[in-house]
Structure formats: structure tokens, C-alpha cells
Motif scaffolding. Structure first.
Motif, short mmCIF file in Angstrom:
data_model
loop_
_atom_site.label_atom_id
_atom_site.label_comp_id
_atom_site.label_asym_id
_atom_site.label_seq_id
_atom_site.Cartn_x
_atom_site.Cartn_y
_atom_site.Cartn_z
N PRO A 1 0.67 -1.23 -0.03
CA PRO A 1 -0.01 0.15 0.09
C PRO A 1 0.84 1.25 0.06
O PRO A 1 0.55 2.54 0.01
CB PRO A 1 -0.93 -0.07 1.41
N ASP A 2 1.61 1.06 0.56
CA ASP A 2 3.08 2.23 0.46
C ASP A 2 3.75 2.46 -0.78
O ASP A 2 4.63 3.74 -0.94
CB ASP A 2 3.77 2.15 1.95
N ALA A 3 3.35 2.03 -1.68
CA ALA A 3 4.81 1.83 -3.26
C ALA A 3 3.64 3.16 -3.59
O ALA A 3 3.33 3.73 -3.77
CB ALA A 3 4.24 0.40 -3.88
N ARG A 4 5.24 3.70 -4.41
CA ARG A 4 5.16 4.64 -5.03
C ARG A 4 4.04 4.58 -5.95
O ARG A 4 3.52 6.18 -6.48
CB ARG A 4 6.90 5.61 -4.95
N SER A 5 4.09 3.75 -6.68
CA SER A 5 2.79 3.55 -7.75
C SER A 5 2.41 2.65 -7.83
O SER A 5 3.24 1.58 -6.86
CB SER A 5 3.24 4.57 -8.79
N SER B 1 4.81 -11.25 -4.60
CA SER B 1 4.16 -12.00 -5.86
C SER B 1 3.17 -12.40 -5.72
O SER B 1 1.71 -12.83 -5.38
CB SER B 1 5.09 -13.24 -6.15
N ILE B 2 3.36 -13.35 -3.68
CA ILE B 2 1.87 -13.86 -3.24
C ILE B 2 1.27 -12.96 -3.21
O ILE B 2 -0.04 -13.41 -2.62
CB ILE B 2 2.65 -14.61 -2.24
N ARG B 3 1.23 -11.80 -2.29
CA ARG B 3 0.34 -10.80 -2.09
C ARG B 3 -0.67 -10.38 -3.33
O ARG B 3 -1.79 -10.99 -3.26
CB ARG B 3 1.06 -9.53 -1.62
N GLY B 4 -0.25 -10.11 -4.76
CA GLY B 4 -1.28 -10.30 -5.30
C GLY B 4 -1.74 -11.54 -5.94
O GLY B 4 -2.81 -11.25 -6.37
N LEU B 5 -1.03 -12.76 -5.68
CA LEU B 5 -1.93 -13.95 -5.79
C LEU B 5 -3.09 -13.42 -4.92
O LEU B 5 -4.32 -14.27 -5.45
CB LEU B 5 -1.40 -14.89 -5.78
N LYS B 6 -3.03 -13.25 -3.81
CA LYS B 6 -4.31 -13.46 -3.35
C LYS B 6 -5.10 -12.19 -3.21
O LYS B 6 -6.63 -12.65 -2.87
CB LYS B 6 -3.52 -13.34 -1.16
N ILE B 7 -4.54 -11.45 -3.90
CA ILE B 7 -5.57 -10.17 -4.59
C ILE B 7 -5.99 -10.85 -5.11
O ILE B 7 -7.42 -10.62 -5.56
CB ILE B 7 -5.20 -8.71 -4.81
N THR B 8 -5.85 -11.49 -6.49
CA THR B 8 -6.21 -11.63 -7.19
C THR B 8 -7.68 -12.98 -7.15
O THR B 8 -9.14 -12.29 -7.33
CB THR B 8 -6.12 -12.47 -8.67
#
Length: 532
Positions: A344-348, A415-422
Motif C-alpha cells: 500500500p505504500d508503494a510509490r505507484s 508476488s504472493i500478495r498479488g495472487l491473494k488479491i486476485t
């Protein structure tokens, strides 16, 4: 084909097609473009849905990675184009540019002239956009850029499901803001693929000063007294150059040919029996790629394009395309997606989604017997770095490709966080009328260890490799900020291998931009040389 040219371009891919076409606009300048692959005559290269055949063999070298030591030794099919037009002839036609901050960070690394403000005019110059003509987009350029012509109702369900977890809709992810889900614009014109070859070369092959030679492999770049003087082809023919050799063979092909030419890490080349011509330790280093993970859901009805794989429905789809330019043949199959945050704190946005309107579309990805959809995610700013090295001095042998996926623990976590969002998106109520059940990863995958095991079995490349001939201002950079090879005159690299860091999206549009910008720099440098 003559014995000498002003410019020799090696590789007729996205960047090479552009730079050859632009340089040949000067009728006093002779340009030879050499492409190892064949012509794009097969209809699969021009029909948008032909992408489904591409990662399974057509138009590619057929290379694999080395076993990935941080992924339980998984070996990935690493599709690299072997056809005129390169990646733009076999990709999913998604037209994205990355985030403006990607290019601004290049400038902060010392790459003056590569900020977003610097590269945006080249994106606009390339475009013939069917929707936008504004500060971010152009019309009248060679490259067709279009809205999808064949979306399905499940795409709208995806937008609503994303909204349910706080991800907004974005009409133009190449505009002011990248955040949100969208219909991607596509490199298409009139529901046909607009590859770099079709956009830049096909209209101009009648030029007497432009020679396009396909089905011919360059064996090595010839260097004499610190200057590139020509090339030697696989059949032994030597062709000399009066101006420059321009290497545009991609993030795998360019470092591969440099090393075959004796240009690269001297110790490693000597071990293979290749006489070092120039010691350049970073040639082939800094390989970056986006690792693609996927969530697959089985559908409760014929809501995707899966059924059109059967002969009867394939015939129906073909007739629909001929009559209306609509339907599954007009679909890239991955025209819906977007950008969001694993951190959530990524610059984009640091995660990209691609909604596949079917299953089993790409090599190694599972198919659902009764049909489904695939929601891919990839972490956009990996810290892991790999390399491309030679396995042999034999040009016919495949190189050693090591993306080194998930070497950095943060890449694994994001990467695993992204998979969980999908998974979270696919579980939302708007998908309820379409989805029967999530099949992969499925309910049995719960712990981080189980997710990691799943990823090591079910993942693929996003086909976004970059960085192996890194641009920079330091002594170890492979090329300078005008893409001239550091240490050898008359040699320039023009493709995605020059990226210091991979951009935060698909990379094909960037290759076209790099070709456009490089052509201007080459013309400027040679005009200055002539004036002096």
C-alpha cells in the motif's frame, strides 16, 4: 543484398523494425535489416486471438530457462520471438507504457533525456489512436492503437468485483493516472494485430534504400581496432557497414550475439573457446522479468471463450469475425486488467492484472474442461536479477537464460500478495452469476508455504524481460545514454535490453518508443559527425 550498407540493423523485432524504417526515411542512407525468423504470412500473426498459439511454439525460438533455484528448480518456457515483427507479432497486443515514475527514475540514475517528459513525445508520435488525441496520445502515427472490439459480460463483472474491494475503474491507464482496472488499449487496427513489422516495415519495403532480409541469422558482429565494421552471417557471408551496426535482438538475443562475437565477460568467453574481443562484464547481467501468477475459476456457463477451441464453435467464430470483425477471433483474450498495490505504500502501482477470457491459453497453464477464466497477477518491480550466458560457442545452441525469479524475499512476498488479491477479486459477489468455483489455487492452499509450493508449480513468465545491456553513466554500463556501446565505436544497442530497470507494465510499447527515440539520436549523431 549488397556487400556494404550505411546501417545494419540486427533483429527485425519491435525496436528493430522501427529504427530501420525511420533511418530509411533518408533516401541517401542505405539500411539493411536482418531477421533470423521468417515472414509473418501465417494468419495467426494477424488475427488477435492468434496469441493463444504463440507461447506454444509458433514464431519462437523454443528456449527454456535454466532450473530456477529459488523456485524448487522449476523450468520455464521462455518464449522469444523468431519472426519479423518480433514480440509485437506474437504478444497479447496489450498497449501499456509503464508508470511515469519509471522513466523519471532512469533520469535520476543519470540517464538524462529518458524522463517521462522526454519519452512521451515518442509514444505519441508512434500512435494512431482510435480514441484519444491529447497530451498523452497521438493520432496519425504508424502503430494502430485501439479499444477492444470483443469484450464479454464477465469483463464488467471483473470491474464491479474490483470496485467491491476498493479498486477504481480507470478509462486510460496510459493517461494521467495508472491506478485502477480497465479495458487495455491494444496494438490493433480494424480488429487486426498492428505489429511493428506491419506498422513500420510493410508500408515502406518498396524503398530502394531499405533491404529486409528474413530467415538469415547473424553469427557475429565484426570488430576491427575497436570499431564495429560489419557482420558475418551464419552462411559465412561478411557484410560491411559505413555507419553503424545497430543491435536490436532483444533482452536475450542481444547479449547472446554480443557474447558470440567475443564481446562480454572475457573469462567466461575464454572458457567456451571464444576469443575475447572486448571485455564487458555486464553484458548479459541485470536480467529482469515479471513473474506471472494466476488464479483460475471454473464458470457456471459459457461465459468465456473456452468453448471456441472446439471445431464447430471455432468455425462459428471464424465466420463471425469475417462478417463483423467481432467475437473471439477479434479478442486478444487478455484485453482486461489493471494496476494496483501489493504494498500500500508503494510509490505507484506495483501489481498488474490480466483477465484471461478462457483457460489454458498460454503454455503450461491449466485448462478447465467446462470453461473458465484466468486472472493473472505480476509483481512489477522485482529486485531479483538474473543473467543471459552462452552454453556453447555454437550459434545454433540455446543460451542459458536465468531470470533468477524470487531470489529476493520481497519479490516472493509481494508476488504472493498479488495472487491473494486476485483470489479476493474473484470471490466478490459480482462474479457470483458467472463463477462456479475457484479451482486454482483453490481452498486447500492456505499457508504461505502452501502458496509458495503452488507458485513453484503454477506460474510463468510475463514475457517482459529487460536490462541485459544496461544503459547508464557509470563505467560498467553496457551502453551510454545515447545507446552507444561503451568501448566499441560504431555499435549501438536499441531494444528493451537497455532498460536500467524494467518498467511497471507490459514492455512492447516501450520497445517501439526506444526504436523511435534511437532513430532520432542516430540521425542527430551522424549529422553532427558530418558537420564536423
Amino acid at each position: 543484398m549488397r556487400d556494404s550498407y550505411d546501417f545494419i540493423v540486427i533483429g527485425g523485432g519491435s525496436a528493430g523494425s522501427v529504427v530501420a524504417a525511420r533511418l530509411s526515411e533518408d533516401r541517401n542512407c542505405s539500411v539493411l535489416l536482418i531477421e533470423a525468423g521468417g515472414r509473418d504470412r501465417h494468419p495467426f500473426y494477424h488475427l488477435p486471438a492468434g496469441f493463444a498459439k504463440m507461447t506454444k511454439g509458433i514464431g519462437s525460438w523454443g528456449w527454456d530457462t535454466v532450473p530456477q533455484r529459488h523456485m524448487q528448480d522449476k523450468v520455464f518456457r521462455y518464449t522469444q520471438a523468431k519472426v519479423i515483427g518480433g514480440g509485437s507479432a506474437i504478444n497479447a497486443q496489450i498497449y501499456t507504457r509503464g508508470n511515469a515514475l519509471d522513466y523519471d527514475e532512469w533520469r535520476q540514475m543519470g540517464c538524462e533525456g529518458w524522463s517521462y517528459a522526454d519519452v512521451l513525445p515518442y509514444y505519441r508520435r508512434a500512435e494512431d489512436n482510435d480514441t484519444y488525441d491529447n497530451e498523452f496520445h497521438g493520432q496519425g502515427g504508424p502503430l494502430g492503437v485501439s479499444q477492444p472490439s470483443a469484450p464479454l459480460p464477465v469483463c464488467e463483472a471483473f470491474f464491479e468485483a474490483a470496485a467491491a474491494i476498493g479498486i477504481p475503474r480507470n478509462q486510460d491507464v496510459n493517461g494521467q493516472v495508472q491506478d485502477g482496472v480497465c479495458f487495455y488499449q491494444l496494438s490493433q487496427r480494424n480488429a487486426r494485430r498492428s505489429s511493428a513489422a506491419m506498422a513500420y516495415l510493410a508500408p515502406n519495403e518498396g524503398r530502394p534504400n531499405l533491404t529486409v532480409c528474413t530467415g538469415l541469422q547473424v553469427a557475429r558482429i565484426l570488430v576491427e581496432r575497436g570499431r564495429a565494421v560489419g557482420v558475418q552471417t551464419a552462411d559465412g557471408k561478411q557484410i560491411t557497414v559505413r555507419g553503424e551496426v545497430i543491435l536490436s535482438s532483444g533482452a536475450v538475443g542481444s547479449p547472446r550475439l554480443l557474447q558470440l562475437s567475443g564481446i562480454g565477460p572475457a573469462d567466461g568467453l575464454s572458457e567456451l573457446g571464444i576469443t575475447p574481443v572486448f571485455d564487458a562484464p555486464e553484458v548479459g547481467e541485470n536480467l529482469q522479468d515479471h513473474l506471472d501468477l494466476y488464479c483460475i475459476s471454473e464458470l457456471s456457463g459459457p461465459y468465456s471463450y473456452d468453448r471456441y477451441a472446439k471445431p464447430f464453435w471455432a468455425a462459428v467464430a471464424g465466420l463471425q469475425y469475417v462478417l463483423t470483425r467481432k467475437g473471439p477471433v477479434a479478442s486478444s483474450l487478455f484485453e482486461t486488467g489493471g494496476f494496483w498495490y501489493a504494498d500500500p505504500d508503494a510509490r505507484s502501482p506495483d501489481i498488474q492484472f490480466h483477465l484471461g477470457l478462457g483457460t489454458g491459453i498460454e503454455h503450461g497453464v491449466a485448462a478447465m474442461p467446462d470453461g473458465g477464466v484466468t486472472l493473472n497477477s505480476c509483481y512489477l518491480r522485482p529486485r531479483s536479477r538474473g543473467k543471459v550466458r552462452l552454453a556453447s560457442a555454437d550459434p545454433a545452441k540455446a543460451p542459458l537464460i536465468d531470470p533468477n525469479y524470487l531470489a529476493d524475499p520481497r519479490d516472493r512476498e509481494m508476488s504472493i500478495r498479488g495472487l491473494k488479491i486476485t483470489q479476493e477479486i474473484m470471490a466478490q459477489a459480482p462474479f457470483g452469476d458467472f463463477v462456479k468455483a475457484e479451482r486454482l489455487p483453490g481452498p486447500d492452499v492456505k499457508t504461505d508455504a502452501e502458496y509458495f509450493d503452488f507458485v513453484c508449480k503454477h506460474s510463468k513468465t510475463s514475457h517482459h524481460c529487460a536490462g541485459t545491456c544496461r544503459m547508464g553513466v557509470d563505467d560498467r554500463a553496457v551502453v551510454d545514454i545515447r545507446l552507444r556501446f561503451n568501448g566499441i565505436e560504431g555499435l549501438r544497442v536499441v531494444d528493451n535490453s537497455i532498460m536500467p530497470t524494467v518498467i511497471s507494465s507490459n514492455t512492447n510499447a516501450a520497445a517501439i518508443m526506444i526504436g523511435e527515440k534511437a532513430a532520432d539520436m542516430i540521425r542527430e549523431d551522424h549529422a553532427m559527425g558530418a558537420a564536423s
